[in-house]
Design an enzyme around this catalytic site. Structure first.
Site, mmCIF file in Angstrom:
data_model
loop_
_atom_site.group_PDB
_atom_site.id
_atom_site.type_symbol
_atom_site.label_atom_id
_atom_site.label_comp_id
_atom_site.label_asym_id
_atom_site.label_seq_id
_atom_site.Cartn_x
_atom_site.Cartn_y
_atom_site.Cartn_z
ATOM 1 N NE ARG A 1 -4.052 2.022 0.710
ATOM 2 C CZ ARG A 1 -4.349 3.065 -0.065
ATOM 3 N NH1 ARG A 1 -3.679 3.262 -1.192
ATOM 4 N NH2 ARG A 1 -5.314 3.886 0.269
ATOM 5 N N GLY A 2 0.944 1.937 -1.128
ATOM 6 C CA GLY A 2 1.889 3.008 -1.322
ATOM 7 C C GLY A 2 1.949 4.040 -0.215
ATOM 8 C CG ASP B 1 -0.465 2.150 4.768
ATOM 9 O OD1 ASP B 1 -0.965 3.289 4.833
ATOM 10 O OD2 ASP B 1 -1.081 1.105 5.032
ATOM 11 C CB THR B 2 5.138 0.657 3.521
ATOM 12 O OG1 THR B 2 4.622 0.038 2.326
ATOM 13 C CG2 THR B 2 4.297 0.233 4.708
ATOM 14 N NE ARG B 3 4.436 5.059 -3.584
ATOM 15 C CZ ARG B 3 4.000 4.201 -4.497
ATOM 16 N NH1 ARG B 3 4.877 3.540 -5.220
ATOM 17 N NH2 ARG B 3 2.712 3.996 -4.663
ATOM 18 N N GLY C 1 1.756 6.758 -17.993
ATOM 19 C CA GLY C 1 0.788 6.660 -19.071
ATOM 20 C C GLY C 1 0.448 5.256 -19.463
ATOM 21 C CD GLU D 1 -0.354 -5.220 -6.575
ATOM 22 O OE1 GLU D 1 -0.371 -4.276 -7.377
ATOM 23 O OE2 GLU D 1 0.253 -5.191 -5.496
#
Length: 1194
Positions: A20-21, A23-25, A53, A87
């Protein structure tokens, strides 16, 4: 680290990272991604890999399909994203194939909340149900995927530091991948600012040049040269056919036989652990030259500090295969001045922000300083001058410390230069507890490079809490455990020894530890005192050090490296470079004594009452031993010159006695009681005839007698060693018999007998119910057995094929037995009584067959049979066996494979077995005269007279060997193939490709009376016109109507001669209505580059072009296939049992090829019946089969 083995499934990535970007990216996932990449695990992360894109959904699905393992980071907000949940569903669907692995990571999330959708996950699903109330099936898919993935277990952060957690994840993922990752080198997880530093080296490695390239990475000590080289190696070694990283060249080369040790490691790496032993530099040079001349290799040589080593490496270029690369790290810029043909990479220090981040990782276990510590951190970082080692060690020493400790540390700092770096390292040392300080100094002086378990045994007796202390040193980055050995950075070792020098700068006799030159002076001048706790004097190393100083003195005088000491060498020594065979000792008029001309006396030790550790190498001492130190714990005296140990030599406190390379003929007279002794090593004592009475060693755990070539017997008292766990008798070539009472060694786990070529294992009584017998009972039984066995002349004179090996001869509870190269003509049936055996090595023996009772070895995991050149058949093995090694079994014909779990590993097990014709349930080749006539007719051949005497040369992809003989039929997975000479598809094939056509499309019309039995295919191929043209053909058949796909690479294929064509005829039998009237069938033939496992191409007959195309040559022949045309024929089975017929069918030619998906393929055992056994159904990938038995990873 793409897998080079799966031709049908081209993995683009090793790992897919789902997270989850928000949260933890930029935190945990970002650091995990970097650690995976640094470890050589190529990882997909959406923000890095998807171009702006692009259709993100499609790209992500494609990335999942092209990854070998998915790593799912569950964070608190993961379930709120329908994107993440979709995903996850795709990942879990992908997992249903045999190839895809899933590793859930629970980051600040309770696994039960994921499994049951409770807690914050419950809140997320409440919103989903409200939003998707008309698509509840989708919500239920998400729930099921979460339940399923949570049930896999995974890894939970818990109370651990993130950095430690990340490192554990990397190791687990690496182990889940195949053996390729196991070649990756360990790199500290806290690497900062490394990408742009490695970029240039990576570009050089990937430049595509056919020249042999040498790159030199240089900079001051501790600056990160080795780390950069390791990362570049990890990220590129899989692109070469062979690779090796040789660490610590400088330190290793100074050890006894150090250069030979480096050569062995190089050969072992390049030959996948299959390198044979070498004993001299000249022998090693010859074998290295042979190993590197025929394949592209990547070799990294770490910490080269000698000009002659450097020159020899550059001279090695002419041996290497085009496109090979060598990476060198060195701290000496002057080595480069005379050479212009090297790529030079200078390593500079870290920038201030990078330094602060690296320091913070070690001091705070996070990428920035803790609250209130920024002002304290910045000056520390500035003083470290961007040197990673200083930042790492100093940060670790300040971890968890109060602010006043930090301020004291700052007062002791100065701006760092290479000469002052030890001052910073000293701060970390000063922060240790007193016991850990002493432990560090002991290790720095005496135990660097030693086995961890051995070191622990000795150090425990020195009143250290060794395991705890070692972990403390590792935590402070003052010690590294590399494999099983203790290692540390050279600067740290120098720092530790510098601390010892400070104890008494002018008088080494008053220091706690002395070594080499100072030790020599102490012994020569008789200045030793009770202060000394450890002394090491290595004459060969001292000669090297002093010789280097003498030779390198003067203006522009070349430095030379003296050869490792060999007690068998002549007095006129040669100086050998690492790869060079030219003698260079005559180049200098300066000389240093190359033999021990200085005699020492035992009275030099008289005042060393507290000496515990004494390490001597080729030291000659004269005098009586009554005044020798009485408190010795570890005595290592290599090259001990006496023929027996004097009776007045006090040894009673010893824990470890190492007398390798001694002149001992008898260890001592009578019986000696050494109650504390745990390790006895008498290896390479060539004069030793018999072992001493061992009954006085009640605590002995390890007995090592390797290469005692004149040892004729081991004393029967060995049966009294109730705690012995390890016995090594390797290469005791004159050992005729084992002691009868060896059967009493209940604790013995590992027995090495390899190379005992004259060993006779006599018939003996079976001691029944051994586990229930008392030692007294067992002794009586053993003595009775001895009387009956040894009084019988029969046990001595009968051929060795009649020997009986029972559990009275070998200990019943052995876990590892090495009997390689023991000249055994037969494997005794009674070997099966060793029910605890896990590892068995029988390599290099001349027996014809294995015991039929191998299944009695119910716990056997590894069986090695390499170089058993008379072995003709391998029987069924116990189901516990995971690894089989049978390289170069040149007479081997059949393998009865009954182990489904070995189907993947069998690929690498049978290399160079040139006569192999059958692996049960895998493939079988046989002459056409032995093939059923109906099968011959099915394939379309009727006139065998005209081809019966034809010979063809066949290449076996599994064994990598060629064999010439009469026409052969190949049965493999329900497909029957024949290879014969011919230049065009036979007339009876109605459907043929035309020029430029790469695919045939066939529609099968319904037929009332005829059932389709299968298909016949014919491929015409030849050698390519040039080295870069053409590769091996693969046959693709798909039933478009039913969604079935088959891809086939045969295990054997014929060599066409120059300007000659070959026909590959194959008959595919189907039995489950895979083909029916109305089905659309597509057939194509394509080339495949990775038809061989290039990791094992270590012979000159096989090479790879610059474009990666495989060629196999047999002396003057090159094998580079080019497909000319192909055809197909449908085979029908009549209901009236009149055989088979063929029928014309409408054919459509398609000029544009649609490449069948290379994803989601799984192994199929055969075309029909075996498919269900090997194909694991998945709703998205049903019916795709990759039929290939010569790849280890399908």
């Amino acid at each position: 680290m793409s897998n080079p083995k799966s031709p049908n499934h081209r993995y683009t990535y090793d790992a897919f990272l789902s997270f989850r970007g928000p949260d933890t990216r930029k935190g945990f996932t970002g650091h995990l991604y970097r650690a995976l990449e640094v470890a050589g695990i190529h990882t997909f992360r959406d923000d890095d890999e998807i171009e702006r894109g692009a259709n993100i959904s499609a790209e992500l699905q494609k990335a999942i399909q092209e990854s070998r393992v998915s790593i799912i980071v569950f964070s608190k907000d993961y379930a709120s994203s329908r994107w993440c949940l979709n995903e996850l569903v795709t990942i879990m669907d992908r997992r249903e194939t045999n190839e895809h692995m899933v590793m859930p990571i629970f980051y600040d999330v309770d696994p039960s909340h994921v499994r049951n959708q409770t807690g914050i996950f419950e809140e997320a699903f409440a919103r989903h149900q409200q939003r998707f109330n008309k698509e509840m099936d989708k919500v239920e898919k998400w729930r099921k995927a979460l339940r399923d993935v949570a049930d896999l277990g995974g890894m939970v952060l818990g109370d651990r530091y993130e950095s430690q957690f990340i490192q554990e994840i990397v190791e687990v993922i690496g182990n889940k991948l195949d053996h390729t990752w196991n070649k990756s080198l360990r790199v500290d997880p806290y690497v900062v600012g490394i990408d742009y530093r490695v970029k240039g080296l990576n570009m050089w490695l990937e430049d595509g040049s056919s020249d042999v390239g040498v790159a030199v990475v240089y900079g001051m000590g501790g600056i990160g040269k080795t780390t950069i080289a390791k990362i570049a190696y990890n990220q590129n070694f899989n692109k070469f056919q062979g690779s090796s990283f040789l660490a610590d060249i400088r330190a290793t080369s100074k050890l006894p036989n150090g250069l030979v040790h480096l050569q062995r490691n190089l050969l072992s790496d390049l030959q996948e652990g299959k390198a044979k032993k070498i004993y001299s530099l000249d022998e090693g040079i010859t074998k290295i030259k042979r190993a590197i001349c025929c394949k592209r290799v990547l070799i990294a040589l770490d910490d080269v500090d000698n000009l002659e080593q450097f020159n020899a490496i550059l001279g090695m270029r002419e041996w290497l295969h085009p496109g090979s690369k060598i990476i060198i790290t060195t701290r000496h810029e002057h080595l480069l001045q005379a050479h212009e043909n090297c790529a030079i990479f200078k390593v500079e220090g870290l920038h201030e922000d990078e330094s602060l981040e690296l320091f913070s990782w070690h001091a705070f276990r996070q990428p920035h300083p803790g609250e209130g510590y920024m002002d304290l951190s910045r000056p520390v970082v500035q003083h470290c001058g961007g040197v990673p080692l200083a930042l790492q060690v100093l940060g670790s020493s300040l971890f968890g410390k109060a602010a006043d400790v930090w301020k004291n540390a700052l007062q002791n700092l100065d701006v760092i230069t290479e000469g002052k770096i030890q001052k910073i390292l000293r701060i970390s040392f000063d922060s240790l507890q007193d016991q850990d300080k002493r432990l560090f100094l002991h290790i720095a002086c005496f135990f660097v490079g030693k086995d961890k378990d051995f070191s622990t045994i000795v150090l425990d007796e020195c009143e250290f809490a060794t395991n705890i202390g070692i972990q403390n040193l590792v935590d402070r980055c003052l010690l590294i455990i590399h494999g099983y050995k203790l290692t540390m950075h050279q600067l740290l070792q120098d720092m530790g020894r510098g601390i010892i020098l400070e104890e008494s700068p002018e008088d080494p006799g008053k220091r706690t530890r002395v070594w080499n030159k100072d030790a020599s002076n102490v012994l020569r001048k008789l200045t030793g005192t009770e202060t000394i706790r450890g002394l090491m004097l290595n004459i060969p190393m001292l000669i090297k050090d002093e010789s280097s100083k003498i030779i390198s003195s003067g203006n522009n005088r070349k430095r030379f490296h003296v050869e490792d000491y060999d007690r068998n060498c002549s007095s006129s020594r040669r100086q050998l470079g690492f790869f060079s065979w030219q003698s260079i000792s005559s180049s200098s008029t300066n000389s240093f004594p190359v033999s021990n001309e200085i005699g020492f006396k035992t009275e030099a030790f008289r005042r060393m009452h507290n000496l515990e550790l004494l390490v001597l190498d080729n030291v000659k001492i004269s005098g009586g031993y009554e005044d020798f130190p009485k408190n010795l714990i570890w005595l290592s005296w290599r090259g001990f010159a006496l023929k027996s140990i004097p009776t007045n030599f006090y040894l009673e406190n010893l824990i470890a006695l190492d007398l390798r390379n001694s002149s001992l003929q008898h260890v001592w007279k009578g019986t000696r009681f050494l109650p504390r002794l745990k390790i006895l090593n008498l290896s390479h004592s060539h004069g030793l005839v018999t072992t001493p009475d061992l009954s006085g060693f009640p605590n002995l755990e390890r007995l090592i007698l390797k290469d005692c070539i004149n040892l004729k017997e081991v004393d029967e008292s060995i049966g009294d060693l109730e705690k012995l766990v390890f016995l090594n008798l390797k290469d005791c070539k004159n050992l005729m018999k084992l002691p009868i009472r060896i059967s009493m060694l209940r604790s013995l786990q590992k027995l090495i007998l390899s190379g005992c070529s004259n060993l006779v294992l006599p018939a003996s009584m079976i001691v029944k119910n051994q586990s229930d017998s008392t030692p007294s009972d067992m002794k009586k039984l053993s003595l009775l057995s001895a009387v009956k066995s040894w009084l019988s002349i029969r046990s001595w004179v009968l051929p060795r094929k009649n020997l009986q090996l029972t559990n009275a001869s070998l200990p019943q509870f052995l876990k590892s037995l090495d009997m390689a190269y023991c000249n055994l003509l037969e494997i005794p049936n009674d070997l099966s009584s060793l029910s605890s055996l896990e590892h068995l090595d029988l390599s290099g023996n001349p027996f014809l067959s294995l015991s039929v009772n191998m299944n009695g070895l119910s716990k056997l995991q590894i069986l090695l049979l390499d170089d058993c050149t008379n072995l003709e058949m391998i029987p069924e093995l116990p189901p516990s066996v995971e690894i089989l090694g049978a390289w170069r079994c040149t007479s081997l014909k059949r393998v009865l494979l009954n182990l489904p779990n070995m189907l993947e590993t069998i690929t690498d097990a049978l290399l160079y077995c040139e006569n192999l014709v059958e692996i049960s349930k895998v493939f079988k080749t046989r002459p056409l005269r032995s093939v059923d006539i109906e099968m011959i007719k099915d394939i379309g051949l009727f006139n065998l007279e005209s081809i019966g005497s034809t010979e063809v040369k066949m290449f076996n992809n599994m064994t990598l060997t060629t064999r010439k003989g009469p026409l052969q039929g190949l049965d493999e997975c329900g497909i029957f193939s024949i290879f014969l000479h011919g230049s065009e598809v036979p007339d009876w094939f109605c459907h043929k490709s035309s020029m430029g056509v790469s695919e045939l499309s066939i529609t099968l019309p319904p037929h009332r009376n005829l059932k389709i039995q299968g298909l016949n295919a014919c491929v015409v191929y030849a050698q390519g016109k040039d080295r870069g043209e053409g590769v091996l053909p693969i046959l693709y058949i798909s039933n478009v109507t039913k969604g079935l796909k088959w891809t086939y690479l045969p295990v054997t294929i014929a060599f066409p001669k120059e300007k000659e064509h070959m026909l590959w005829l194959s008959h595919w039998r189907f039995a489950n209505d895979e083909l029916e009237g109305g089905d659309e069938i597509r057939v194509s033939v394509r080339g495949e580059i990775s038809v061989l496992d290039i990791s094992v191409l270590d012979r000159g007959e096989i090479s790879v072009s610059d474009r990666g195309e495989i060629r196999v040559s047999d002396r003057d022949d090159e094998f580079d296939m080019l497909t000319k045309e192909f055809g197909i024929q449908v085979v029908y089975e009549q209901n009236n049992n009149e055989g088979t017929v063929t029928e014309d069918i409408t054919t459509t030619f398609q000029h544009e090829t649609t490449t069948p998906s290379s994803q989601n393929q799984v192994v199929a055992g055969d075309v029909s019946a075996s498919a269900s056994r090997f194909h694991k159904n998945n709703k998205n990938m049903v019916g795709e089969y990759f039929i290939c038995n010569h790849y280890g990873d399908n």
